[in-house]
Design an enzyme around this catalytic site. Structure first.
Site, PDB file in Angstrom:
ATOM      1  N   ASP A 114      -8.974  -4.355   2.838  1.00  0.00           N
ATOM      2  CA  ASP A 114      -7.691  -5.425   2.522  1.00  0.00           C
ATOM      3  C   ASP A 114      -8.000  -6.824   3.294  1.00  0.00           C
ATOM      4  O   ASP A 114      -7.062  -7.531   2.921  1.00  0.00           O
ATOM      5  CB  ASP A 114      -6.655  -4.640   3.041  1.00  0.00           C
ATOM      6  CG  ASP A 114      -6.358  -3.265   2.533  1.00  0.00           C
ATOM      7  OD1 ASP A 114      -6.420  -3.158   1.231  1.00  0.00           O
ATOM      8  OD2 ASP A 114      -5.866  -2.251   3.177  1.00  0.00           O
ATOM      9  N   ASP A 138       0.690  -1.113  -0.158  1.00  0.00           N
ATOM     10  CA  ASP A 138      -0.089   0.090   0.132  1.00  0.00           C
ATOM     11  C   ASP A 138       0.711   1.372  -0.072  1.00  0.00           C
ATOM     12  O   ASP A 138       2.195   1.069   0.104  1.00  0.00           O
ATOM     13  CB  ASP A 138      -0.922  -0.104   1.210  1.00  0.00           C
ATOM     14  CG  ASP A 138      -2.098   0.935   1.118  1.00  0.00           C
ATOM     15  OD1 ASP A 138      -2.257   1.508   0.131  1.00  0.00           O
ATOM     16  OD2 ASP A 138      -2.981   0.711   1.788  1.00  0.00           O
ATOM     17  N   ASP A 168      -4.112  -1.940   5.655  1.00  0.00           N
ATOM     18  CA  ASP A 168      -4.597  -1.555   6.943  1.00  0.00           C
ATOM     19  C   ASP A 168      -6.033  -1.435   7.095  1.00  0.00           C
ATOM     20  O   ASP A 168      -6.468  -1.212   8.211  1.00  0.00           O
ATOM     21  CB  ASP A 168      -3.835  -0.203   7.245  1.00  0.00           C
ATOM     22  CG  ASP A 168      -4.250   0.972   6.118  1.00  0.00           C
ATOM     23  OD1 ASP A 168      -4.969   0.552   5.135  1.00  0.00           O
ATOM     24  OD2 ASP A 168      -3.688   1.996   6.168  1.00  0.00           O
TER      25      ASP A 168
END
Length: 865
Positions: A585, A302, A581
């Protein structure tokens, strides 16, 4: 059906809320079902390796050897206990991270605002939202005042949204600015948050490479041990042995070939590596993940909070008088503006107006750190004003919050009208257009900065509405903001490249912002491939071919697309590590070979789905964990070689006995073998599992050729094992001869016990030398030395102490069948040490020269071509 204004003002009554709570249940996320600890422990006692040992224990019991049966059962239980305790501890540590939903919420009941426990919310409750609140349930907005909501944990988009009345707000999201009123529409298991969590729980977790390889190793060794044991049983019968003696011999051979200490050694080695990772801020939730990290070939990371600090800050201000550089740390108000005096004065005036457009935003200090309250971008403008020394603003008389259609916000106060917003939205409202401002905005955007234009107008007349306020503006300048990369990211990415690990940024953010950050930290590949989620190929093979490269950026991805990316890369043979996070996800984290969740800023759902939790959210921590994972893989190969060498030495007496037709007595017994495997070998093997990473650990691709390859087998079965076995038999036979034994005769019980104790000692001392030899696969003992692993030195001292106990402390010598060697026996047993070292040095020297010759031949062929 919308509630009436009267119902909104009253809310539910206490009685209605209590009745609905009994009917609907508490507003809590369903906890994942976990098997009972006893079932988990029982599973550790019935896998293939354990079942084979249970059969051996049963045969020993039938053959009238209860002591042997009990010893084997103890080995099985110890193996299971080691594995269970480590997994249980890791699982409980991860459960303590659950903190997603807030504890309290403000609702309107019986006509009054009241604070209740979040798990007491019910459908129909009127919830009052303020800046800083976490939304506790799915709800529909009925009123919104400059409301801004951060939905990044659900959508991956780091920019907060500004929902209008009638829009939905979701459980788990965060109110960053303004206030609002909403009616609860779903709680607990019926929320969108719980739905994503359920998808995450259903996602299958792939089997780790270590589990696959260990299963293969154990299966091959166990089948080989059983086959050899059956062969020796038949040989014993052929030599005229009774059935009970033949069974004892078969069990002894089988036990000699089975590395009983292998599984506890692997488990404790992984546990130690997990502890070292925890010290580096990486919490491992599954022990097998330690080795899987080392096998990682592709990282999908990410952007926000992982590669960047997740802290918006103004780094540059453009004004008609010149450009100013802003320096400071995070949201701390301290900092300076650097530039020409006229430019600094203009920037100060700009900062004053910019801060007035977001009166609710501010930075507060907690625990020696400054944290944002409100929209991070608007907080950054307040920090800019503080660094510029702007004066306190008067109370606004009118406020027009940011609108996604207008893309600007404005405030009216005693000093005039102040406007901030997207450059194209603000510039067209200015009295005098400036082409240089548009060009400056474009240049700043291309550098990956988020650009805002700031303008103002003096109070010349009464402002009746927004259109009247936002006209004939004076452009004060442009503000360039960034979420700065973490300082260690560039170095960590370079380490990944050196290690042959491919990288991709997979984010819900804007492609321009993502590409700029990727380029700044060195992640973006030479071809600069940036693709949006909506443009990804529908065909999995085409998607895999598109993404299977280094340095690709995938922006605006949905949760389903992130999950699909993990699967297509796995289908192409990659070991995929996926970071995340947010709740969105979760499915991808669970499906990836290694799911990596953020511990400081991540959600509970992401942590629950992950194999590794970064306590500091640093990308560099992943790289450190990968290095430890690779070192663990190398260490497992080290102590696997150590164990297999021991098995060869233990099997040698049985082979000699069979080939000599019983002319040479058995040098050691089954209980002696178990005493070596569990008593003297375990700690040195664990010490080999604690070898620190060497400088070559992160050079080149991960080793995926298996725990046991030709090199391991040739060292254990062709070099170290035969050397140790030969030294053992030589010591055994010479002690017998010195005691008066002749070929083919049966020695006295006392002489046989002394010779057996000598053979036992030779194997233990040979393993002492073997421990040093196994520290490296290529360097001889003189180069590795004894430094760098203090635990190995302690383990070898313990090994000698245990050996002394087995030989001296009653009733152990009588139970095991070996007594204290004679002085001659000690001298012969000690020869096992140089025998092993010389064999190892010769093997490594020959292998090194062959490698040099192959390189020379390759260079010669290249030159010839």
């Amino acid at each position: 059906m919308p509630l009436s204004s009267e119902a909104m003002a009253r809310g539910l009554t206490a009685g209605e809320a209590a009745a609905r709570l009994r009917e609907q249940g508490p507003n809590t996320l369903p906890r994942p079902r976990r098997p009972h600890p006893l079932l988990v422990f029982g599973g550790q006692l019935v896998h293939f390796f354990a079942v084979m040992l249970w059969l051996a224990a049963g045969l020993a019991l039938l053959a009238g050897m209860p002591a042997l049966a009990v010893a084997i059962a103890v080995v099985i239980v110890l193996n299971g206990a080691f594995s269970f305790v480590q997994e249980f501890r890791a699982d409980r540590a991860a459960e303590r991270l659950r903190d997603l939903l807030p504890v309290r919420a403000t609702v309107r009941r019986d006509g009054h605002a009241t604070v209740v426990n979040a798990d007491e919310l019910v459908i129909g409750d009127v919830v009052l939202l303020e800046a800083g609140d976490r939304v506790c349930a799915d709800a529909t907005l009925t009123a919104a005042g400059a409301l801004s909501v951060d939905e990044s944990m659900l959508t991956g988009e780091s920019t907060p949204i500004r929902p209008d009345p009638g829009a939905a707000v979701r459980a788990g999201t965060h109110v960053v600015e303004g206030h609002g009123t909403a009616v609860v529409t779903a709680t607990g298991a019926h929320t969108r948050l719980a739905g994503i969590a359920a998808v995450t729980e259903r996602a299958s977790r792939p089997r780790s490479p270590l589990a696959t390889q260990l299963h293969s190793v154990v299966k091959v060794i166990a089948l080989a041990a059983v086959a050899v044991g059956v062969t020796f049983f038949l040989v014993a019968l052929g030599l005229g042995k009774a059935g009970g003696e033949s069974v004892l011999l078969a069990i002894g051979v089988t036990v000699a070939l089975v590395p009983e200490g292998l599984l506890p050694t692997v488990t404790l080695s992984l546990a130690r590596a997990a502890q070292r990772m925890a010290a580096c801020n990486a919490l491992v939730r599954r022990l097998e993940s330690v080795e899987t990290l080392g096998a990682t070939t592709f990282i999908c990371t990410d952007k926000t909070g992982t590669l960047t600090r997740n802290e918006m800050s103004v780094i540059e201000v453009w004004t008609p008088a010149g450009t100013v550089t802003v320096e400071g740390e995070g949201y701390a108000p301290g900092g300076v503006l650097t530039g020409e005096p006229a430019a600094v004065r203009a920037a100060t005036r700009l900062a004053d107006s910019a801060a007035r457009c977001s009166p609710d935003a501010r930075a507060v200090q907690r625990h020696d750190r400054w944290h944002p309250v409100g929209d991070p971008m608007e907080v950054a403008l307040h920090v800019l004003a503080a660094r510029a020394g702007a004066r306190a603003a008067p109370v606004p008389s009118a406020r027009y919050p940011f609108d996604p259609h207008r893309r600007r916000s404005s405030v009216v106060d005693a000093d005039g009208v102040h406007v901030t917003g997207a450059p194209d939205s603000v510039l067209r409202l200015c009295a005098h257009a400036r082409t240089d401002a548009a060009e400056a905005a474009m240049v700043m955007s291309l550098r990956g900065l988020r650009v805002l234009a700031v303008a103002r107008r003096s109070p010349e007349s009464t402002v009746d509405d927004q259109l009247a306020a936002e006209r004939d503006l004076e452009l004060l300048g442009l503000v360039g903001l960034e979420d700065p990369p973490r300082p260690d990211v560039a170095g960590a990415i370079a380490s990944c490249r050196t290690a042959g690990i491919k990288l991709a940024m997979v984010t819900g953010d804007h492609p321009g912002t993502a590409a700029a950050i990727a380029a700044e930290v060195g992640l973006l590949g030479e071809h600069g491939l940036v693709v949006e989620g909506k443009d990804l190929p529908l065909d999995d093979a085409a998607l895999g071919a598109l993404l299977d490269r280094d340095g690709v950026v995938v922006a605006r991805v949905a949760p389903e697309e992130k999950l699909r990316i993990a699967r297509v890369l796995q289908a192409r043979g990659h070991i995929v590590a996926m970071t995340g996070d947010g709740v969105n996800d979760g499915p991808a984290l669970r499906t990836a070979d290694i799911g990596v969740a953020m511990g400081a800023s991540g959600t509970d759902v992401a942590r629950e789905a992950a194999d590794l939790v970064l306590l500091d959210d640093h990308f560099g921590t992943i790289v450190s964990a990968i290095e430890l994972g690779r070192a663990t893989f190398a260490n497992i190969r080290r102590f696997l070689t150590y164990h297999l060498t021991d098995n060869v030495a233990e099997l040698t007496p049985f082979v000699v006995w069979a080939l000599s037709g019983e002319s040479i007595p058995l040098a050691i017994g089954v209980l002696q073998i178990l005493a070596i495997d569990i008593g003297t070998d375990l700690l040195p093997a664990l010490a080999l599992g604690a070898e620190p990473p060497n400088p070559r650990t992160m050079r080149g691709p991960a080793r995926t050729d298996g725990l046991i390859d030709r090199h391991v087998l040739s060292r254990a079965f062709g070099v170290l094992g035969p050397a140790e076995g030969a030294a053992t038999m030589l010591a055994f036979v010479l002690v017998l001869i010195a005691g008066g034994w002749t070929w083919g005769t049966t020695p006295s019980a006392g002489l046989l016990a002394t010779a057996s104790g000598t053979a036992f000692t030779a194997i233990v001392l040979g393993q002492l030398a073997n421990a040093f030899a196994c520290r490296s696969e290529s360097r001889w003992i003189g180069r590795t030395g004894v430094r760098g692993n203090a635990l190995l030195l302690y383990a070898l001292v313990f090994e000698v102490a245990v050996l002394s106990a087995f030989l001296l402390v009653p009733p152990l010598p009588d139970l095991l069948g070996g007594t204290l060697p004679t002085p001659l026996g000690w001298g012969l047993a000690v020869l096992a040490i140089p025998a092993v070292w010389l064999a190892d040095t010769a093997y490594k020297t020959i292998r090194s020269r062959r490698g040099i010759m192959q390189q020379d031949q390759g260079c010669g062929q290249a030159a010839h071509r």
